[in-house]
Design an enzyme around this catalytic site. Structure first.
Site, PDB file in Angstrom:
ATOM      1  N   THR A 124       0.802  -1.214   0.000  1.00 60.14           N
ATOM      2  CA  THR A 124       0.000   0.000   0.000  1.00 60.14           C
ATOM      3  C   THR A 124       0.839   1.270   0.000  1.00 60.14           C
ATOM      4  O   THR A 124       0.394   2.309  -0.487  1.00 60.14           O
ATOM      5  CB  THR A 124      -0.966   0.017   1.201  1.00 60.14           C
ATOM      6  OG1 THR A 124      -0.214  -0.111   2.398  1.00 60.14           O
ATOM      7  CG2 THR A 124      -1.961  -1.096   1.118  1.00 60.14           C
ATOM      8  N   CYS A 125       2.052   1.211   0.543  1.00 63.49           N
ATOM      9  CA  CYS A 125       2.896   2.411   0.553  1.00 63.49           C
ATOM     10  C   CYS A 125       3.231   2.874  -0.856  1.00 63.49           C
ATOM     11  O   CYS A 125       3.453   4.063  -1.086  1.00 63.49           O
ATOM     12  CB  CYS A 125       4.190   2.146   1.312  1.00 63.49           C
ATOM     13  SG  CYS A 125       3.946   1.861   3.059  1.00 63.49           S
ATOM     14  N   HIS A 126       3.291   1.924  -1.797  1.00 63.66           N
ATOM     15  CA  HIS A 126       3.676   2.256  -3.165  1.00 63.66           C
ATOM     16  C   HIS A 126       2.562   1.973  -4.160  1.00 63.66           C
ATOM     17  O   HIS A 126       2.796   2.041  -5.366  1.00 63.66           O
ATOM     18  CB  HIS A 126       4.936   1.467  -3.555  1.00 63.66           C
ATOM     19  CG  HIS A 126       6.103   1.726  -2.657  1.00 63.66           C
ATOM     20  ND1 HIS A 126       6.799   2.913  -2.679  1.00 63.66           N
ATOM     21  CD2 HIS A 126       6.687   0.961  -1.702  1.00 63.66           C
ATOM     22  CE1 HIS A 126       7.769   2.874  -1.771  1.00 63.66           C
ATOM     23  NE2 HIS A 126       7.724   1.700  -1.166  1.00 63.66           N
TER      24      HIS A 126
END
Length: 511
Positions: free
Chosen positions: A461-463
């Site tokens: 989810t961070c990327h």
């Protein structure tokens, strides 16, 4: 001033097309001067003053975007530094060019850039060790570099409120890190999960703090809050401030009037119509009633709001609403609902919110812009998401697995697509600037053991990265993806151990 009034009246009398030509001419000239280095501050300010006078004269007749000016980020960064310096000292530093008086030349993208940069600078300042002199030695005096919340999923709300209440105010300005169930990983996933689920819990577990509208789609502050709950409104405000300050979208079903009040904009009848179709419709009927016999309709200044009967004119109980005082009645009703009845609890909410966010800088935004930054947008252009998507080096758009994915995605209904957005990014609503802010990357993963059909998709989810196994058929892809999108497979599932015999079903990589 008199000459400006004459010019302003002349501008306001012009046809819209002529106004727009005048604005564009000054805007183009300003754009040229903004690219001169060093920046000719006096010339720029004089041009901005002209544009401001034109804006004040014409803003009701032409779109605000007509005044937006393209400018180099270096100028905005310098302006932000001047603004920060001016806010800390009165020693004659040059004032910022734009941030104080000329927000109308900034589009939402630039405003958000300024706010995010200011938050980042403030966070770094609070991370930097403070120095104190001790004879000839300098000794760093500092706490941790982050504001850490250590919470359990099973007691999310209680843990959060306890730790927020005990936190030093200076810690709130540090970058937020959330740890679940004593997991020491530092991951943005936990922060996004925290805000998403906590705001759902607040409304469901603290119903005494809120009132619901008729359709139960929006909430507002309760006018019957107890003294015990006053502190909770302060903590609720802190949480909203933390979310905005840490660039997170939250699930918060509040009407626009909340954000108007945060920006000192008075509530209006339109706010009542948004919150309560029944009450707002009745007030609109009274406002539009043209005959002189309104008093025969038996409307009085006694109203029923949030379970209580209230006299809007205590000096004259049962005062009738007439054609002469109907505007006074409507204004009093709106003022009671959104101001008087919640004055104490809103003050606490506002106090908590501005413990984290800079109140002066938020004046850059319109209420609907501030709302979009905090709760996201409900407009989803899925084609933009597709166009922005990148693919791994070994899986181009023509790869069979990629083709299967988009076919399955196109067949999802709107709610399932929103679930996918949450699975991919940690947010269920679109960012305030739209899905163009999200650049998804799709990678096809090689499974080391067992059949790929046994495995579920994963996401970083961070990327905004989607990891897809090499599924054998489109039907398998559909089954595995829709199962992975079920809400219970994410946050709450981590409370219990997985069945040792089950397939790999990690749906959000903790990165």
């Amino acid at each position: 001033p008199e000459n400006l009034q004459i010019i302003g009246s002349w501008w306001a009398s012009l046809p819209s097309a002529v106004m727009i030509r005048h604005v564009k001419a000054w805007r183009s000239a300003l754009s040229v001067v903004l690219h001169i280095w060093p920046v000719p501050r006096r010339s720029i300010r004089n041009m901005l003053l002209v544009l401001r006078d034109m804006y004040n004269a014409c803003k009701k007749k032409i779109p605000e975007k007509t005044f937006y000016v393209e400018m180099d980020q270096i100028i905005l960064q310098e302006d932000l530094q001047l603004w920060r310096a001016a806010s800390k000292t009165k020693d004659g530093n040059p004032p910022p060019l734009i941030l104080c008086d000329f927000r109308f030349v900034l589009d939402l993208k630039l405003k958000k850039l300024i706010f995010d940069n200011n938050s980042l600078i403030t966070q770094r300042e609070h991370q930097t060790p403070q120095q104190m002199g001790f004879y000839l030695r300098w000794i760093p005096q500092s706490g941790p570099d982050y504001f850490c919340l250590n919470v359990k999923r099973a007691s999310l709300l209680e843990d959060s409120f306890l730790q927020l209440a005990a936190a030093p105010l200076s810690d709130l300005r540090k970058p937020l890190v959330v740890h679940f169930d004593e997991d020491s990983k530092v991951t943005d996933v936990y922060k996004r999960d925290f805000f998403h689920h906590l705001f759902l819990r607040i409304v469901s577990d603290k119903p005494e703090m809120f009132m619901l509208n008729d359709s139960e789609t929006l909430v507002w502050f309760s006018s019957e809050a107890s003294e015990e709950n006053v502190m909770n409104f302060y903590l609720f405000g802190v949480l909203c401030g933390l979310a905005l300050y840490n660039n997170s979208i939250v699930h918060m079903s509040f009407p626009l009037v909340l954000f108007k009040k945060l920006l000192d904009v008075e509530p209006t009848l339109e706010d009542m119509i948004e919150f309560s179709e029944a009450v707002g419709g009745s007030l609109k009927y009274i406002l539009d009633y043209e005959d002189d016999d309104l008093e025969d309709q038996d409307f009085t200044f006694k109203i029923h709001w949030d379970g209580m009967d209230v006299d809007l004119d205590p000096q004259d109980p049962q005062k009738a609403v007439t054609s002469q005082n109907k505007k006074q009645f409507i204004d009093a009703y709106v003022n009671y609902a959104f101001n008087t009845s919640v004055e104490k609890v809103f003050q606490e909410f506002q106090r908590g919110f501005f413990q984290v966010c800079d109140q002066r800088l938020l004046k850059l935004f319109h209420p609907h812009e501030l709302q979009g930054m905090l709760v996201g947008e409900a407009v989803y252009n899925w084609e933009v998401l597709r166009q922005n998507t990148r693919y791994g080096w070994d899986c181009p758009l023509t790869h069979p697995t990629i083709q299967m994915f988009w076919e399955v995605f196109d067949e999802l209904n709107e709610e399932k697509r929103k679930d996918f957005l949450w699975f991919l990014t940690g947010f269920r609503r679109a960012p305030v600037l739209g899905l163009k802010q999200i650049q998804m990357e799709i990678q096809v993963t090689q499974i080391q053991s067992g059949s790929p059909d046994q495995h579920f998709p994963e996401s970083l989810t961070c990327h905004s990265t989607l990891l897809l196994p090499l599924y054998s058929t489109k039907e398998v892809m559909r089954d595995r993806l829709t199962e992975a999108l079920k809400p219970e497979r994410g946050f709450m599932r981590a409370e219990r151990d997985p069945d040792p015999g089950s397939p790999v079903i990690l749906t959000q990589e903790q990165y």
